[in-house]
Design a protein around this motif. Structure first.
Motif, PDB file in Angstrom:
ATOM      1  N   VAL A  49      -2.373  29.817  -3.270  1.00 41.31           N
ATOM      2  CA  VAL A  49      -2.893  28.526  -2.813  1.00 41.31           C
ATOM      3  C   VAL A  49      -2.310  27.400  -3.666  1.00 41.31           C
ATOM      4  CG1 VAL A  49      -5.035  29.508  -1.915  1.00 41.31           C
ATOM      5  CG2 VAL A  49      -4.975  28.628  -4.235  1.00 41.31           C
ATOM      6  N   ARG A  50      -2.284  26.210  -3.086  1.00 39.15           N
ATOM      7  CA  ARG A  50      -1.789  25.038  -3.808  1.00 39.15           C
ATOM      8  C   ARG A  50      -2.897  24.479  -4.695  1.00 39.15           C
ATOM      9  NH1 ARG A  50       0.377  22.138   1.502  1.00 39.15           N
ATOM     10  NH2 ARG A  50      -1.413  23.302   2.285  1.00 39.15           N
ATOM     11  N   GLU A  51      -2.498  24.047  -5.888  1.00 40.78           N
ATOM     12  CA  GLU A  51      -3.434  23.488  -6.850  1.00 40.78           C
ATOM     13  C   GLU A  51      -2.759  22.311  -7.558  1.00 40.78           C
ATOM     14  OE1 GLU A  51      -5.858  27.497  -8.085  1.00 40.78           O
ATOM     15  OE2 GLU A  51      -3.970  27.111  -9.107  1.00 40.78           O
ATOM     16  N   GLY A  78      -8.102  25.963  -6.423  1.00 38.47           N
ATOM     17  CA  GLY A  78      -7.534  25.984  -5.083  1.00 38.47           C
ATOM     18  C   GLY A  78      -7.533  24.624  -4.419  1.00 38.47           C
ATOM     19  N   LEU A  79      -7.748  23.569  -5.172  1.00 38.04           N
ATOM     20  CA  LEU A  79      -7.730  22.221  -4.606  1.00 38.04           C
ATOM     21  C   LEU A  79      -6.431  21.518  -4.976  1.00 38.04           C
ATOM     22  CD1 LEU A  79     -11.360  20.998  -5.373  1.00 38.04           C
ATOM     23  CD2 LEU A  79     -10.400  21.530  -3.134  1.00 38.04           C
ATOM     24  N   PHE A  98      -7.892  18.764  -0.932  1.00 39.40           N
ATOM     25  CA  PHE A  98      -8.034  19.729   0.147  1.00 39.40           C
ATOM     26  C   PHE A  98      -7.791  21.113  -0.437  1.00 39.40           C
ATOM     27  CE2 PHE A  98      -6.390  22.186   3.778  1.00 39.40           C
ATOM     28  CZ  PHE A  98      -7.431  21.999   4.659  1.00 39.40           C
ATOM     29  N   SER A  99      -8.361  22.126   0.185  1.00 37.87           N
ATOM     30  CA  SER A  99      -8.121  23.500  -0.243  1.00 37.87           C
ATOM     31  C   SER A  99      -7.541  24.302   0.914  1.00 37.87           C
ATOM     32  CB  SER A  99      -9.419  24.166  -0.694  1.00 37.87           C
ATOM     33  OG  SER A  99      -9.174  25.521  -1.009  1.00 37.87           O
ATOM     34  N   ASP A 100      -6.493  25.060   0.625  1.00 37.28           N
ATOM     35  CA  ASP A 100      -5.966  25.958   1.655  1.00 37.28           C
ATOM     36  C   ASP A 100      -6.380  27.408   1.391  1.00 37.28           C
ATOM     37  OD1 ASP A 100      -4.251  26.302  -0.503  1.00 37.28           O
ATOM     38  OD2 ASP A 100      -2.452  25.709   0.577  1.00 37.28           O
ATOM     39  N   THR A 106     -12.402  23.437   6.302  1.00 36.88           N
ATOM     40  CA  THR A 106     -11.238  22.585   6.551  1.00 36.88           C
ATOM     41  C   THR A 106     -11.608  21.138   6.835  1.00 36.88           C
ATOM     42  OG1 THR A 106     -11.258  23.232   8.872  1.00 36.88           O
ATOM     43  CG2 THR A 106      -9.834  24.490   7.397  1.00 36.88           C
ATOM     44  N   TRP A 107     -12.844  20.872   7.108  1.00 32.33           N
ATOM     45  CA  TRP A 107     -13.286  19.497   7.381  1.00 32.33           C
ATOM     46  C   TRP A 107     -13.602  18.728   6.100  1.00 32.33           C
ATOM     47  CZ3 TRP A 107     -17.973  18.890   5.147  1.00 32.33           C
ATOM     48  CH2 TRP A 107     -18.737  20.052   4.950  1.00 32.33           C
TER      49      TRP A 107
END
Length: 161
Positions: A49-51, A78-79, A98-100, A106-107
């Motif tokens: 995940v992107r951080e 994860g944010l 946002f977290s993937d 997702t909202w």
């Protein structure tokens, strides 16, 4: 038909926003020129995940504040930062995230501000409820315009320590 495609594209960009950068930090210079915020987003090699992390430095290069959303340093792992900006008076650095992570809401776009004078981070979500749209807008001197849960448009909300 084109209107439907445009609406789908807008929905896709809201649900799956792109980070500001991928590994290389993006620089944000404060309006008064006294500070520089560096936002770096990387993909976590363990989770995928992107951080993001944030470094705020004085103009002479001295570190003022740092904040990490990398696992295991943060309970909000994860944010990654979707949007960031300085308040007009350079007192606050504001950012939405946002977290993937699989199964993440997702909202939801957690939104924070860093108080330069007080050296701390404050969650706007904790004050006004979950923020659902990442594209906030700032007005002088310390006003944020954003959208909270259930489509409530929060206009002219003061950023306050």
């Amino acid at each position: 038909m084109i209107k439907i495609l445009v609406n789908l594209l807008v929905l896709f960009l809201i649900v799956f926003p792109a980070p500001h950068s991928a590994g290389e930090p993006k620089e944000y210079v404060s309006p008064n020129g006294e500070y520089r915020a560096y936002v770096r987003t990387i993909k976590n090699p363990d989770s995928g995940v992107r951080e993001s992390d944030i470094l705020i430095k004085k103009k002479n290069g001295d570190l003022k504040i740092s904040k990490s959303y990398h696992s295991p340093f943060s309970s909000r792992y994860g944010l990654f930062i979707v949007k960031a900006a300085w308040s007009a008076d350079s007192k606050f650095f504001v950012y939405s995230m946002f977290s993937d992570l699989p199964g993440h809401r997702t909202w939801h776009h957690p939104t924070f501000f860093i108080s330069i004078d007080k050296y701390h981070t404050i969650s706007i979500d904790d004050i006004y409820g979950p923020i659902v749209y990442p594209d906030f807008r700032l007005s002088p001197p310390d006003i944020i315009h954003l959208v909270a849960l259930n489509g409530v448009i929060m206009d002219e909300v003061p950023i306050d320590e």
